[in-house]
Design a protein around this motif. Structure first.
Motif, short mmCIF file in Angstrom:
data_model
loop_
_atom_site.label_atom_id
_atom_site.label_comp_id
_atom_site.label_asym_id
_atom_site.label_seq_id
_atom_site.Cartn_x
_atom_site.Cartn_y
_atom_site.Cartn_z
N TYR A 109 0.82 -1.22 0.00
CA TYR A 109 0.00 0.00 0.00
C TYR A 109 0.85 1.27 0.00
O TYR A 109 0.83 2.03 -0.95
CB TYR A 109 -0.95 -0.02 1.20
CG TYR A 109 -1.89 1.15 1.27
CD1 TYR A 109 -2.85 1.36 0.28
CD2 TYR A 109 -1.83 2.05 2.33
CE1 TYR A 109 -3.71 2.44 0.34
CE2 TYR A 109 -2.70 3.13 2.41
CZ TYR A 109 -3.64 3.32 1.40
OH TYR A 109 -4.50 4.40 1.47
N GLN A 112 -6.11 -3.81 10.12
CA GLN A 112 -5.23 -3.52 11.25
C GLN A 112 -5.05 -4.74 12.16
O GLN A 112 -3.93 -5.12 12.49
CB GLN A 112 -5.80 -2.35 12.06
CG GLN A 112 -4.95 -1.88 13.21
CD GLN A 112 -3.73 -1.10 12.78
OE1 GLN A 112 -2.74 -1.69 12.31
NE2 GLN A 112 -3.79 0.22 12.90
N ILE A 166 -10.86 4.45 10.63
CA ILE A 166 -11.66 3.58 9.75
C ILE A 166 -10.79 2.99 8.64
O ILE A 166 -10.88 1.81 8.33
CB ILE A 166 -12.84 4.38 9.15
CG1 ILE A 166 -13.84 4.74 10.26
CG2 ILE A 166 -13.55 3.55 8.07
CD1 ILE A 166 -14.97 5.62 9.80
N GLY A 167 -9.94 3.83 8.04
CA GLY A 167 -9.07 3.34 6.97
C GLY A 167 -8.16 2.23 7.42
O GLY A 167 -7.95 1.24 6.70
N ALA A 168 -7.62 2.38 8.62
CA ALA A 168 -6.73 1.33 9.16
C ALA A 168 -7.49 0.03 9.34
O ALA A 168 -6.98 -1.06 9.04
CB ALA A 168 -6.13 1.79 10.48
N GLU A 169 -8.71 0.11 9.84
CA GLU A 169 -9.52 -1.09 10.03
C GLU A 169 -9.88 -1.71 8.69
O GLU A 169 -9.87 -2.94 8.53
CB GLU A 169 -10.79 -0.75 10.82
CG GLU A 169 -10.54 -0.24 12.23
CD GLU A 169 -9.85 -1.25 13.13
OE1 GLU A 169 -9.92 -2.46 12.85
OE2 GLU A 169 -9.22 -0.82 14.12
N GLU A 170 -10.19 -0.88 7.71
CA GLU A 170 -10.53 -1.39 6.38
C GLU A 170 -9.35 -2.12 5.74
O GLU A 170 -9.55 -3.08 4.98
CB GLU A 170 -10.99 -0.25 5.47
CG GLU A 170 -12.34 0.34 5.84
CD GLU A 170 -12.71 1.54 4.99
OE1 GLU A 170 -13.91 1.87 4.93
OE2 GLU A 170 -11.81 2.17 4.41
N ARG A 171 -8.14 -1.67 6.03
CA ARG A 171 -6.95 -2.29 5.44
C ARG A 171 -6.41 -3.44 6.30
O ARG A 171 -5.35 -3.97 6.00
CB ARG A 171 -5.87 -1.24 5.21
CG ARG A 171 -6.26 -0.17 4.20
CD ARG A 171 -5.07 0.68 3.77
NE ARG A 171 -4.44 1.37 4.86
CZ ARG A 171 -4.86 2.52 5.39
NH1 ARG A 171 -5.96 3.10 4.91
NH2 ARG A 171 -4.21 3.11 6.38
N ASN A 212 -0.31 2.42 11.16
CA ASN A 212 -1.36 1.82 10.35
C ASN A 212 -0.93 0.39 10.00
O ASN A 212 0.21 0.00 10.27
CB ASN A 212 -1.58 2.65 9.09
CG ASN A 212 -2.43 3.89 9.35
OD1 ASN A 212 -3.65 3.82 9.39
ND2 ASN A 212 -1.77 5.02 9.55
#
Length: 319
Positions: free
Chosen positions: A92, A174, A167-172, A133
């Protein structure tokens, strides 16, 4: 030049040091304040010892977060040579909250990984306040696997309030990234020495803290949650952090008394590591040297077994 930041319980000491500074400025050939300066210096030293020998757990937590406390890059500059940073997780992007790379420790090649906070606003935002992240943990794992491939010892420096909860970290992924690091670090066939230098916060800390040796600096903290976070959950009031800190028992001495979580407490200069980066780093260097020498005597299979037994010893079952 670092800006000086003082904690509330340090203020009486700061006032004395300010008086000493002013008297030195007023001293001339005609007016000599040497005797008064010596008297105040003795008073300041006594006060410093009194303050730092009776710190509450909340005050230790404040010291662990001190903006002038040495961060990973500070330790790298003082302890290691030939530092070469590696960027990106090949999936990423790069994560500045975790610095990873290769260096030499007393002439021996090694891998170095650690959380990195910032001191001014711009750097704090860039480093995301030391909260990685998922790509940070994946970058760290990439470097660890490279270290294993070449038979290099791994040094990690833990200093984070926790993994980034956005939210982005969880989506990717974490949670998956941290869980993968826990599994993979447990199986690496090279020595791993983890040092908690500031905040050891929850899974964000554990993601780089599975090792044959786990060390803590004297005024570091290590806990499943921050005092404020704990207070917000239990009492819906983050201002109850000092009460939560006492209940969490998160200081190095508290953790040492558990008997199996950490292997040594590294002493800091009087007043904390933020007062003398060089002296603090020297204490860390000596401790790393000692533990690396012990681990180098073990075979890869023995390293794995020692790490496994260390982890097993952390669990106590009562029936």
């Amino acid at each position: 030049m670092r800006m000086h930041h003082y904690l509330e319980f340090e203020k009486p000491l700061v006032e004395l040091e300010q008086k000493i500074f002013e008297l030195r400025g007023f001293s001339t050939d005609q007016v000599d304040f040497t005797a008064e300066i010596l008297r105040l210096e003795k008073k300041a030293e006594k006060l410093r010892q009194e303050i730092f020998s009776n710190l509450t757990r909340w005050q230790v937590a404040q010291l662990a977060r001190h903006v002038n406390r040495p961060f990973t890059l500070d330790f790298i500059a003082q302890i290691f040579t030939d530092w070469f940073e590696v960027h990106g997780d090949r999936l990423y992007r790069d994560d500045p909250a975790l610095v990873c790379g290769f260096a030499r420790f007393e002439g021996r090649p090694c891998a170095v990984i650690g959380h990195q906070k910032g001191r001014d606003t711009k750097e704090k935002v860039y480093r995301n306040f030391g909260m990685p992240n998922p790509e940070g943990y994946r970058k760290a794992l990439r470097v660890m696997q490279m270290a294993e491939q070449f038979g290099l010892p791994i040094f990690t420096f833990v200093d984070t309030p926790g993994a980034f909860p956005g939210i982005g970290a969880e989506e990717r992924g974490q949670a998956e990234a941290i869980a993968r690091n826990l599994r993979e670090m447990a199986a690496l066939k090279v020595p791993i020495i983890a040092t908690v230098t500031g905040e050891g916060g929850s899974g964000g800390a554990l993601g780089i803290a599975v090792g044959n040796r786990v060390l803590m600096m004297q005024y570091a903290v290590y806990s499943v949650i921050s005092p404020e976070g704990c207070a917000a959950i239990l009492w819906k009031d983050g201002s109850q952090g000092p009460v939560a800190a006492e209940a969490l028992k998160l200081t190095a001495e508290d953790i040492r008394q558990l008997g199996c979580v950490i292997d040594e407490v590294i002493p800091e200069p009087m007043g904390g590591a933020h007062t003398d980066h060089k002296a603090a780093a020297e204490q860390v260097r000596l401790c790393l040297r000692k533990h690396l020498a012990d681990l180098q005597a073990l075979s890869p299979d023995e390293l794995l077994e020692q790490r496994y037994q260390k982890l097993r010893a952390m669990t106590i079952v009562q029936e």
